[in-house]
Design an enzyme around this catalytic site. Structure first.
Site, short mmCIF file in Angstrom:
data_model
loop_
_atom_site.label_atom_id
_atom_site.label_comp_id
_atom_site.label_asym_id
_atom_site.label_seq_id
_atom_site.Cartn_x
_atom_site.Cartn_y
_atom_site.Cartn_z
N GLU A 178 84.94 -16.41 -90.79
CA GLU A 178 85.97 -17.41 -91.08
C GLU A 178 87.25 -16.66 -91.43
O GLU A 178 87.23 -15.70 -92.21
CB GLU A 178 85.56 -18.30 -92.26
CG GLU A 178 86.68 -19.29 -92.63
CD GLU A 178 86.29 -20.32 -93.67
OE1 GLU A 178 85.19 -20.25 -94.24
OE2 GLU A 178 87.12 -21.23 -93.92
N ASN A 236 90.84 -22.56 -90.40
CA ASN A 236 90.97 -23.82 -91.12
C ASN A 236 92.19 -24.60 -90.63
O ASN A 236 93.29 -24.04 -90.55
CB ASN A 236 91.13 -23.57 -92.62
CG ASN A 236 89.85 -23.01 -93.22
OD1 ASN A 236 88.89 -23.75 -93.46
ND2 ASN A 236 89.82 -21.71 -93.41
N GLU A 268 87.84 -25.55 -88.55
CA GLU A 268 87.24 -26.17 -89.74
C GLU A 268 88.22 -27.18 -90.32
O GLU A 268 89.36 -26.84 -90.63
CB GLU A 268 86.92 -25.10 -90.79
CG GLU A 268 85.90 -24.09 -90.29
CD GLU A 268 85.35 -23.20 -91.39
OE1 GLU A 268 85.73 -23.38 -92.57
OE2 GLU A 268 84.53 -22.33 -91.06
N ASP A 298 84.40 -29.30 -92.94
CA ASP A 298 84.42 -28.37 -94.07
C ASP A 298 84.18 -29.12 -95.38
O ASP A 298 84.46 -30.31 -95.47
CB ASP A 298 85.81 -27.69 -94.12
CG ASP A 298 85.75 -26.29 -94.74
OD1 ASP A 298 84.77 -25.98 -95.42
OD2 ASP A 298 86.71 -25.52 -94.52
N GLU A 355 78.17 -22.81 -97.78
CA GLU A 355 79.34 -22.06 -98.27
C GLU A 355 79.07 -21.49 -99.65
O GLU A 355 78.32 -22.08 -100.44
CB GLU A 355 80.51 -23.03 -98.48
CG GLU A 355 81.11 -23.58 -97.24
CD GLU A 355 82.42 -24.29 -97.58
OE1 GLU A 355 83.40 -23.96 -96.93
OE2 GLU A 355 82.46 -25.15 -98.48
P1 C2E Z 1 87.36 -23.16 -97.41
O1 C2E Z 1 87.73 -23.26 -95.99
O2 C2E Z 1 86.25 -24.04 -97.87
O3 C2E Z 1 87.04 -21.63 -97.67
C1 C2E Z 1 86.10 -21.15 -98.56
C2 C2E Z 1 86.74 -20.63 -99.83
O4 C2E Z 1 85.73 -20.18 -100.71
C3 C2E Z 1 87.65 -19.43 -99.62
O5 C2E Z 1 88.66 -19.48 -100.62
C4 C2E Z 1 86.72 -18.26 -99.90
O6 C2E Z 1 87.41 -17.08 -100.27
C5 C2E Z 1 85.92 -18.81 -101.04
N1 C2E Z 1 84.58 -18.23 -101.12
C6 C2E Z 1 83.82 -17.70 -100.15
N2 C2E Z 1 82.64 -17.29 -100.60
C7 C2E Z 1 82.62 -17.58 -101.92
C8 C2E Z 1 81.64 -17.39 -102.96
O7 C2E Z 1 80.54 -16.89 -102.76
N3 C2E Z 1 82.01 -17.83 -104.19
C9 C2E Z 1 83.21 -18.39 -104.45
N4 C2E Z 1 83.50 -18.75 -105.69
N5 C2E Z 1 84.15 -18.59 -103.50
C10 C2E Z 1 83.85 -18.19 -102.25
P2 C2E Z 1 90.20 -19.24 -100.27
O8 C2E Z 1 90.33 -18.13 -99.29
O9 C2E Z 1 90.93 -19.17 -101.55
O10 C2E Z 1 90.59 -20.57 -99.50
C11 C2E Z 1 90.58 -21.81 -100.15
C12 C2E Z 1 90.80 -22.94 -99.20
O11 C2E Z 1 92.12 -22.87 -98.64
C13 C2E Z 1 89.87 -22.92 -97.99
O12 C2E Z 1 88.62 -23.47 -98.35
C14 C2E Z 1 90.66 -23.76 -97.01
O13 C2E Z 1 90.44 -25.13 -97.24
C15 C2E Z 1 92.09 -23.43 -97.36
N6 C2E Z 1 92.62 -22.45 -96.38
C16 C2E Z 1 92.39 -21.13 -96.27
N7 C2E Z 1 93.07 -20.60 -95.23
C17 C2E Z 1 93.73 -21.65 -94.64
C18 C2E Z 1 94.61 -21.77 -93.50
O14 C2E Z 1 94.87 -20.82 -92.76
N8 C2E Z 1 95.10 -23.03 -93.24
C19 C2E Z 1 94.78 -24.11 -94.00
N9 C2E Z 1 95.32 -25.30 -93.67
N10 C2E Z 1 93.96 -24.03 -95.06
C20 C2E Z 1 93.46 -22.81 -95.38
MG MG Z 2 84.83 -25.08 -97.61
MG MG Z 3 86.83 -23.37 -94.29
#
Ligand code: C2E
Ligand code: MG
Ligand code: MG
Length: 413
Positions: A178, A236, A268, A298, A355
């Protein structure tokens, strides 16, 4: 994390339970353990402790000040360590206390039903990790960025995808990654999506981030494929980006230009509160699916990522939200949610992805329940592209000692 390096505070009114717990911590190697017989004393210890407290283990039902009030006050006092709830109350009450603690900003490692065992305690403590170095969600820290600052960063090419592997539970093979947006800020280091995704959405500028992420992720996937590593990539998409009916066509053109099959790219989508132009969203999603792109729902099970969506959108993958995965080991309600989400995926003949898998116990449970794919810190944190490539290479060539990765393997053509 070494238990000997952490300091603990036990809040427990039963002398017997308290001594058992303190003994258990010491047997596990803890050297600094404070204790208190109710919330009020515990709060006093917390506020006066000479060194900071890393982990609080608290009962809920206590005289004078109960565990709920203690957690609220600890949260409001700016406590940044972790908390484990240990209580004899029934599991639905534990679950609501847990939700409350999180709402107060507490970093909750878990809620354990008494009697506590060393194994249950250890499983919770394993989640205690130092915050990721140099990673900031500025909006949480107080200051948020303006849309102009973020757009300027985009124009300066400061945004890039970090990659987190998705692993097949049965074969332990890495099947894809991802792409998660990161802002490499020239002064403030790496900034997380919480600080810029919503700001961009509200300002109507989220498409600018989307195209950067799509292009970079697709190029990266093409590079991996050309080196013989077969991998999918997931990006995403904000529901707001689905308003423009040209999205599907433009995306197909980019993928074609990089000689990739659309099936290697998965989008996603989390439905957000602001409902978008439903007709345009459905046209885009149907066309994306017709072209062969993967579509993932998602954060399934949370607020808006709902059953209703599954009935009208041709998803190929269901991502079960971290909350259900994390709690499934200890909470019946979360386990029921997880089990039924897996059943839905099976009946719809789509892949289920868990996830936020953080522990061996969660991994084992998911395997037992027949989940297809897993993603989470237990396997690896999101990594910048070059680090992710090294990680994959290491998996493919050596049996490394990296946490669990010795049991994984990169999928080779
Ligand atoms: P998401 O798509 O549900 O991504 C999963 C989030 O959980 C990611 O946070 C990831 O770093 C984190 N994560 C993964 N494994 C674990 C784990 O084992 N424990 C915990 N506590 N967290 C874990 P991140 O990178 O901060 O992203 C947060 C959200 O921001 C994403 O949730 C997604 O909805 C959004 N996002 C990220 N990149 C993009 C993007 O390019 N465009 C858009 N529109 N949204 C984005
Ligand atoms: Mg998610
Ligand atoms: Mg995601």
């Amino acid at each position: 994390m070494k238990i000997a390096d952490l300091s603990f505070l036990v809040a427990e009114d039963s002398e017997f339970e308290r001594e058992r717990l303190v003994g258990m911590l010491k047997a596990a190697g803890a050297t600094t353990v404070w204790w208190a017989s109710d919330g009020q004393n515990a709060l006093a210890v917390l506020l006066n402790a000479k060194t900071s407290v890393d982990v609080i283990i608290t009962d809920l039902a206590m005289p004078v000040m109960d565990g709920l009030e203690f957690m609220r006050k600890a949260g409001h006092s700016g406590y940044r360590g972790s908390v484990v709830i240990a209580s004899a109350l029934d599991s639905s009450l534990l679950a609501s206390a847990e939700a409350m603690a999180k709402a107060y900003g507490i970093n909750l490692l878990g809620a354990i039903n008494k009697p506590i065992t060393a194994q249950l305690l250890e499983a919770a403590l394993i989640r205690h990790a130092a915050p990721e170095p140099r990673l900031h969600a500025q909006s949480v820290a107080g200051r948020s960025f303006t849309p102009d600052e973020i757009v300027h960063g985009l124009e300066q090419d400061e945004f890039e995808p970090f990659f987190q592997p998705k692993v097949e539970l049965a074969s332990r093979q890495v099947v894809g990654a991802e792409a998660l947006a990161r802002w490499r800020h020239p002064k403030q280091g790496i900034i997380l999506p919480a600080a810029f995704v919503k700001v961009l959405e509200d300002a109507g500028k989220i498409d600018e981030l989307m195209w950067v992420m799509l292009r970079k992720a697709i190029i990266f996937c093409g590079t991996l494929n050309s080196t013989g590593i077969e991998s999918t990539v997931a990006v995403n998409l904000s529901p707001k980006s689905l308003n423009n009916v040209e999205l599907a066509g433009r995306l197909a053109a980019i993928v074609q230009r990089h000689n990739l099959d659309p099936s290697t790219v998965c989008l996603e989508i989390t439905e957000s509160a602001a409902t978008t132009d439903l007709g345009a969203a459905l046209e885009n999603l149907t066309r994306l699916r017709m072209t062969g792109f993967g579509l993932s729902i998602d954060d399934f099970g949370t607020g808006y990522s709902s059953m209703e969506q599954l009935t009208r959108i041709p998803f190929t993958e269901l991502k079960i939200d971290r909350a259900f995965v994390a709690n499934a080991v200890t909470h019946e309600a979360a386990r029921a949610m997880l089990t039924s989400s897996l059943q839905i995926a099976r009946q719809l003949k789509i892949k289920a992805v868990a996830e936020g898998v953080e522990t061996q116990q969660e991994w084992d449970l998911l395997q037992e329940l027949g989940c297809d794919l897993a993603q989470g810190y237990f396997i690896a944190r999101p990594m910048e592209a070059s680090v992710y490539v090294s990680w994959l290479q290491e998996l493919a060539t050596t049996s490394t000692s990296m946490f669990t990765s010795s049991i994984m393997s990169a999928k080779k053509r």
